[in-house]
Design a protein around this motif. Structure first.
Motif, short mmCIF file in Angstrom:
data_model
loop_
_atom_site.label_atom_id
_atom_site.label_comp_id
_atom_site.label_asym_id
_atom_site.label_seq_id
_atom_site.Cartn_x
_atom_site.Cartn_y
_atom_site.Cartn_z
N UNK A 59 0.82 -1.21 0.00
CA UNK A 59 0.00 0.00 0.00
C UNK A 59 0.85 1.26 0.00
N UNK A 60 1.95 1.22 0.75
CA UNK A 60 2.85 2.38 0.77
C UNK A 60 3.41 2.66 -0.63
N UNK A 61 3.73 1.62 -1.37
CA UNK A 61 4.22 1.77 -2.75
C UNK A 61 3.19 2.49 -3.61
N UNK A 62 1.93 2.10 -3.49
CA UNK A 62 0.88 2.73 -4.29
C UNK A 62 0.64 4.17 -3.87
N UNK A 63 0.70 4.43 -2.58
CA UNK A 63 0.54 5.80 -2.10
C UNK A 63 1.68 6.69 -2.58
N UNK A 64 2.90 6.15 -2.56
CA UNK A 64 4.05 6.94 -3.02
C UNK A 64 3.97 7.24 -4.51
N UNK A 65 3.28 6.39 -5.27
CA UNK A 65 3.09 6.65 -6.70
C UNK A 65 2.05 7.75 -6.92
N UNK A 66 1.29 8.09 -5.88
CA UNK A 66 0.29 9.14 -6.00
C UNK A 66 -1.15 8.67 -5.93
N UNK A 67 -1.38 7.38 -5.76
CA UNK A 67 -2.76 6.86 -5.69
C UNK A 67 -3.40 7.26 -4.37
N UNK A 68 -4.67 7.61 -4.43
CA UNK A 68 -5.41 7.95 -3.23
C UNK A 68 -6.70 7.14 -3.09
#
Length: 347
Positions: free
Chosen positions: A173-182
């Protein structure tokens, strides 16, 4: 006044000194090759510094078979576990008897009686757990058992091998958040299964760390199968307010979500990013190689098998609960979210 003798160094002391897991130290002591040279050198230096005494006696030979019991084994996940177990039992000339429970997480009442008839060296249960009466019967008959990737909390006296599922959910989840996903959806396994809940807990923690709210509609539980991922993926991705990323609880689930996305005309990862879990071999060879969480299933199976063989030989195990490290493997199914459409200033 005499100086008290220092207590002998243990594997746990060495692991803490070097900053690695107990399993990694055990691999070095057992001559395993799957440890990085730099890590091996640090462990060897710590062993020497602490005056660790290696066991010189040979382990007693044993003959017989192990019972390997799956809740179900018609998946690539199960085959990876079998591969790890067999890599340990084959050199020891110990045979495997493999069975499954048809998707159930508790053996039927007669199961323990059948085990006694077969009289195995020990029993390795995968994503399932004996009932209390079955556990007592096995203990009375001195048949050791180890639980791998337990479906529920176990007593400290039950030897258990798993992976850090919370950390796996956090990393994905942290990877997806760092990519900008919300708007990130999570599809996990059955809600009553401990590892499924732990992965969701990691997902929630990653959101909490960044202050990102979670839409409850994006948190789903299902089965660790491609069909479950496909069905839930259709539900999540068909609406106008669809998520821009999905964290699936298994690689097979992720494959199902990818199929659902393509059926809906969505491209992976330009329209929707997808992360799996397990890192089975096929995840690297998919048409779009899958970003996934590696929990090293063969190592889990091998660690559990070694623990069980030690118990069968009457050797004390240093720890009754081992959680292996999880790592994120980034491939091609994740990318920044698509840009939001801008509204025209003209009517």
């Amino acid at each position: 006044m005499m100086k008290p003798a220092e207590s002998p160094a243990t594997i746990a002391v060495i692991a803490e000194d070097v900053g690695v897991s107990v399993t990694t130290v055990s691999k070095v002591l057992n001559g395993r090759s799957d440890v990085a040279p730099q890590t091996r050198a640090r462990i060897e230096a710590s062993l020497q510094r602490h005056g660790y005494r290696r066991r010189s006696r040979r382990l007693p030979a044993i003959t017989g078979h192990l019972d390997l019991v799956f809740h179900e084994f018609d998946t690539a996940w199960a085959m990876e576990v079998i591969r790890g177990v067999e890599a340990v039992t084959a050199p020891a000339r110990v045979e495997l008897v493999i069975s499954q429970l048809g998707g159930k997480h508790r053996p039927p009442q007669h199961w323990a009686d059948d085990v006694l008839i077969r009289s195995p060296l020990g029993v390795l249960l995968v994503l399932c757990h004996p009932t209390e009466s079955q556990r007592r019967l096995l203990l009375r008959q001195r048949i050791p058992f180890v639980v791998l990737d337990t479906d529920s909390a176990t007593a400290a006296s039950v030897p258990t091998v798993g992976s850090n599922n919370f950390n796996g959910g956090l990393l994905a989840t942290r990877h997806l958040l760092e990519l900008g996903h919300r708007r990130i959806a999570v599809i996990s396994g059955p809600a009553e299964v401990l590892c499924a809940r732990a992965r969701v807990a990691g997902y929630r923690s990653a959101h909490d760390d960044t202050g990102t709210p979670i839409d409850p509609a994006l948190v789903r539980y299902g089965a660790f199968t491609g069909h479950s991922g496909y069905e839930i993926g259709l539900e999540l991705l068909a609406g106008p307010d669809r998520p821009t990323a999905v964290f699936a609880g298994s690689d097979m689930q992720a494959m199902g979500v990818i199929r659902a996305a393509r059926q809906l005309g969505l491209q992976v990862p330009s329209d929707v990013s997808i992360v799996g879990y397990d890192n089975v071999p096929m995840s690297a060879w998919a048409a779009t190689p899958l970003t996934t969480v590696d929990q090293n299933l063969p190592d889990m199976g091998g660690t559990a098998a070694r623990m069980l063989l030690d118990l069968a030989r009457g050797v004390d195990v240093p720890m009754t609960r081992i959680d292996l490290v999880t790592e994120l493997v980034i491939r091609e199914t994740t990318a920044p979210p698509p840009p939001r459409p801008t509204l025209s200033p003209f009517p």
